[in-house]
Motif scaffolding. Structure first.
Motif, short mmCIF file in Angstrom:
data_model
loop_
_atom_site.label_atom_id
_atom_site.label_comp_id
_atom_site.label_asym_id
_atom_site.label_seq_id
_atom_site.Cartn_x
_atom_site.Cartn_y
_atom_site.Cartn_z
N ARG A 536 0.68 -1.23 -0.05
CA ARG A 536 0.06 -0.15 0.13
C ARG A 536 0.95 1.22 0.04
NH1 ARG A 536 -4.16 0.60 4.47
NH2 ARG A 536 -2.06 0.27 5.60
N HIS A 550 0.13 7.41 -8.29
CA HIS A 550 -0.33 6.03 -8.25
C HIS A 550 -0.84 5.80 -6.98
CE1 HIS A 550 0.45 1.72 -9.67
NE2 HIS A 550 -0.70 1.78 -9.45
N LEU A 551 -1.91 5.24 -6.85
CA LEU A 551 -2.53 4.82 -5.61
C LEU A 551 -2.79 3.56 -5.57
CD1 LEU A 551 -5.21 7.81 -6.05
CD2 LEU A 551 -3.15 8.07 -4.44
N ILE A 552 -1.90 2.74 -4.79
CA ILE A 552 -1.83 1.32 -4.72
C ILE A 552 -2.39 0.76 -3.44
CG2 ILE A 552 -0.64 -0.89 -4.73
CD1 ILE A 552 1.69 0.77 -6.05
N GLU A 553 -3.74 0.06 -3.32
CA GLU A 553 -4.28 -0.51 -2.46
C GLU A 553 -3.83 -1.95 -2.29
OE1 GLU A 553 -9.15 -1.51 -1.71
OE2 GLU A 553 -8.42 0.53 -2.20
N SER A 554 -3.62 -2.54 -3.10
CA SER A 554 -3.26 -3.92 -3.14
C SER A 554 -2.64 -4.27 -4.57
CB SER A 554 -4.44 -4.72 -2.85
OG SER A 554 -5.22 -5.22 -3.65
N THR A 557 -5.71 -4.08 -6.92
CA THR A 557 -6.36 -3.19 -6.77
C THR A 557 -5.64 -1.61 -6.71
OG1 THR A 557 -8.28 -4.05 -5.58
CG2 THR A 557 -8.44 -1.51 -6.15
N SER A 558 -5.48 -0.87 -7.61
CA SER A 558 -4.79 0.37 -7.63
C SER A 558 -5.46 1.42 -8.54
CB SER A 558 -3.32 0.35 -8.06
OG SER A 558 -3.11 -0.26 -9.27
N TYR A 559 -5.28 2.68 -8.67
CA TYR A 559 -5.68 3.72 -9.19
C TYR A 559 -4.67 4.80 -9.72
CZ TYR A 559 -9.51 2.10 -6.23
OH TYR A 559 -10.50 1.34 -5.48
N TRP A 580 5.15 -2.19 -12.90
CA TRP A 580 3.74 -2.86 -12.74
C TRP A 580 4.02 -4.35 -13.04
CZ3 TRP A 580 0.33 1.03 -16.13
CH2 TRP A 580 0.40 2.25 -15.41
N LEU A 584 1.99 -5.79 -9.49
CA LEU A 584 0.54 -5.78 -9.73
C LEU A 584 -0.10 -6.57 -10.46
CD1 LEU A 584 0.17 -1.74 -10.76
CD2 LEU A 584 0.23 -2.68 -8.56
N PRO A 588 -3.83 -0.68 -13.50
CA PRO A 588 -4.42 0.27 -12.38
C PRO A 588 -5.65 1.00 -13.05
CG PRO A 588 -1.99 0.48 -12.68
CD PRO A 588 -2.30 -0.27 -13.61
#
Length: 696
Positions: A536, A550-554, A557-559, A580, A584, A588
């Motif tokens: 995260r 880049h917002l990485i949740e897991s 899941t990332s945005y 990535w 990932l 994303p």
């Protein structure tokens, strides 16, 4: 073919040379420590040599081997340091006036003109200084810069920086790549900060060769080739890839045929065997055999000249020239010794070849064919000539694919599952295209025949492209997003070596070495996978043309929170693809203007993620606005498009940190940094320090 390494002394000589090059390049880098280590190694070699001559006993014979290996290790380290010192240059920290000459024709980029130049001299407050270094000079795209050509002499005002990376996680090491190409720096000059001073008509041998290649490219167009047929033929025959479309590159990559687009050992091999066939009548006497091989060498170098003396072609021609010379002595020209001698000579000439992908693929592929293909070929016994030919072609592809797979996965993160089907069709077809192209370009004095050959050539390329496209669209045509480290590659090759010893030479002890290698590989990747479960984070990428967070949740899941609306993934691919691929599982998601998720909330240019608030300032819409309750912001992200001052935003935001994007000009960046210092606000400059990563 049993593996008896004592029969291949040059292979054993090659290993310490490579280790010396790697050691010097990775750990020494022109420090005083390097000279000390060199001295110690030379001392050890000298002591070993003296001890051997003092104690001339059979039991001390190993001292000679130690001495030779240490000398080769020292040679590798020494030549690497010499090359590094010849490329590195201490550029002025301030802007100066430089005199430069274009060494190649400029290349048009999206927003600039790229000019490969040789900087001749610099002028600063201390006076004039001679330089003689290669630099990549970027000019603002305008009518004047688009008219430049090779040989033009320029004066430009700017700052030259040593090659450096953008600091994005796991990114391609572009700085080392430029150093390996003997590029000492990069610079940018705006319109009005450069002027044309003259033109030097003299040409180097390589520049003359490039001119002849340009003539042949015009000839190909004159014969009616255009579109994908023209670009593929130009790449196959002349190594010209500048006009290859992304669609064609991707299609050939997915199908497992991308190697045919890079003019190298495969294509030179086709020409070599064509010449061998055409001159086969000269094999009867030793005198005619010698003349034949010399003619072949001359013709191969002539072909290299017509391709512009491209580095991969030159290396391949050197290798096949050595093969031609060895053919004079015996009937088994392609051996590991021949390959090792070619590699030794090339690496002594330029140790940076070791880091060239085409060098690695060419030599490993041929080594795989020499070592593995005879064993594979012997697995099927048949008298049917067609079956024997097809099986031989399959075993060549399998052998080359087996030994090059670790390198391909490391650099390209993709495995083409239908490579065997592709190469069974493509490799013979490419040989036909090569032969047709040579005859078509040489038969110009018979116009009707040339027209017929050009038609056949065009249809062959259409069939080639169609075949590649068909394989590309087959189900499960490729496995993507594979991640390997250099340590993984080393372990994979150790596994291949031990496997070859067992299956080809029946060395049973090799089986006992396989188990720990496999355990190490599995353990390492299990550790990597465990660490990826806690990734995260927030990353502000250093992508000058595409400001993005880049917002990485897991891993799943990332945005992406980007200032760009279109082609975000395409613009970020170069900067982020390796990261990535490693971390990932899914691509994303690009955030729309309004979005609400489990741990994320976004409204226009304000975003909340995992307890952190980010506001992106990408235009002047925030100017001339007031607020009685300033918004609490963790990160104020200033991007290209905002023309105001930082102080104008202070009534609107209470910010903990200002992030200055690389899309801002140097002048704007320095102005904002000065304001941050005056206001006592912490800041981070992406263009100066690289990507900014916040672990949550």
């Amino acid at each position: 073919m049993p593996l008896h390494l004592h029969k291949y002394p040059f292979v054993r000589f090659l290993v310490p040379l490579i280790l010396g090059i790697y050691f010097s390049h990775s750990f020494l880098n022109e420090t005083e420590c390097s000279r000390i280590v060199m001295g110690i190694l030379c001392l050890v070699c000298g002591v070993s040599f003296i001890l051997y001559h003092v104690f001339k006993k059979y039991t001390h014979r190993w001292l000679t081997g130690v001495c030779i290996y240490l000398l080769l290790f020292t040679l590798g380290a020494a030549i690497t340091e010499l090359h590094l010192s010849s490329v590195h240059h201490q550029w002025s920290a301030e802007k100066c006036v430089y005199k430069a000459q274009l060494t190649e024709d400029p290349k048009e980029k999206e927003h600039s003109i790229l000019c490969p130049v040789s900087v001749i001299a610099s002028q600063d407050s201390a006076g004039s200084h001679s330089v003689d270094k290669k630099v990549l000079l970027y000019l603002t795209k305008d009518s004047a810069s688009q008219q430049l050509k090779r040989g033009d002499q320029l004066l430009f005002y700017g700052q030259i920086n040593a090659p450096r990376n953008n600091g994005n996680p796991e990114e391609f090491d572009y700085a080392s790549y430029l150093l390996h190409q003997n590029i000492s720096g990069t610079a940018f000059a705006y319109t009005g900060n450069w002027q044309l001073k003259g033109h030097d008509p003299h040409r180097t041998l390589k520049q003359t060769a490039l001119d002849y290649r340009k003539m042949l490219l015009k000839k190909i167009k004159h014969l009616g080739f255009s579109g994908d047929e023209y670009t593929v033929l130009s790449a196959l025959v002349l190594g010209y890839q500048d006009e290859l479309s992304e669609d064609i590159r991707e299609s050939y990559s997915i199908s497992g045929a991308s190697h045919v687009l890079s003019l190298s050992g495969l294509h030179i091999g086709f020409l070599y065997f064509l010449l061998e066939f055409l001159l086969s009548f000269a094999n009867k006497k030793r005198g005619t055999l010698i003349a034949k091989q010399l003619i072949i060498i001359i013709l191969l170098w002539g072909f290299a000249f017509l391709t512009g003396l491209l580095s991969p072609v030159v290396r391949s021609v050197i290798m096949f020239s050595l093969i031609a010379l060895s053919r004079i002595r015996n009937n088994h020209p392609v051996t590991l010794n021949t390959l090792a001698v070619a590699a030794l000579l090339m690496l002594v000439y330029n140790p940076f070849y070791l880091y060239d992908v085409s060098f690695q693929l060419s030599f490993t592929a041929i080594a795989g064919i020499v070592i593995i293909q005879p064993w594979l070929d012997g697995l099927v016994k048949t008298e049917n000539r067609i079956v024997k030919y097809v099986w031989g072609l399959m075993t060549v592809s399998i052998a080359a694919q087996i030994i090059t797979t670790p390198i391909i996965l490391y650099y390209f993160s993709r495995f083409s599952t239908h490579f065997l089907l592709t190469n069974i069709i493509v490799v013979p077809l490419v040989s036909v295209i090569m032969y047709l192209a040579v005859f078509t370009l040489c038969i110009g004095f018979i116009s009707p025949l040339q027209t017929l050959l050009a038609f056949l050539l065009k249809e062959s390329i259409k069939f080639l492209n169609g075949t590649v496209s068909f394989v590309e669209h087959l189900p499960y045509s490729s496995i993507d997003h594979i991640w390997l480290t250099s340590a993984d590659v080393a372990v994979f090759y150790l596994i291949l070596f031990l496997s070859s010893l067992y299956f080809i030479s029946r060395k049973r002890w090799a089986l006992f070495g396989l188990l720990p290698c496999i355990v190490i590989l599995i353990t390492f990747h299990a550790k990597e996978r465990y660490q990826q479960q806690n990734i995260r984070s927030i990353i502000f990428y250093n992508a000058r043309n595409c400001p993005t967070v880049h917002l990485i949740e897991s891993p799943e899941t990332s945005y992406l929170f980007s200032a760009e609306k279109d082609s975000v993934h395409k613009k970020l691919r170069y900067a982020t693809q390796r990261f990535w691929n490693k971390n990932l599982a899914n691509t994303p998601q690009i955030l729309p203007s309004s979005f609400r998720g489990k741990s994320i909330w976004k409204q226009n240019d304000v975003l909340y993620f995992e307890g952190k608030t980010i506001c992106m300032i990408k235009d002047d819409s925030w100017r001339n606005k007031v607020s009685n309750n300033p918004l609490n912001i963790d990160y104020l992200y200033l991007c290209k498009g905002y023309k105001g001052k930082l102080v104008w935003l202070m009534p609107l935001f209470n910010t903990k940190k200002v992030v200055i994007d690389a899309s801002l000009s140097d002048y704007k960046r320095k102005a904002i940094e000065k304001e941050c210092k005056l206001l006592g606000i912490d800041y981070f400059s992406i263009s100066e320090k690289g990507a900014y990563k916040i672990t949550l």
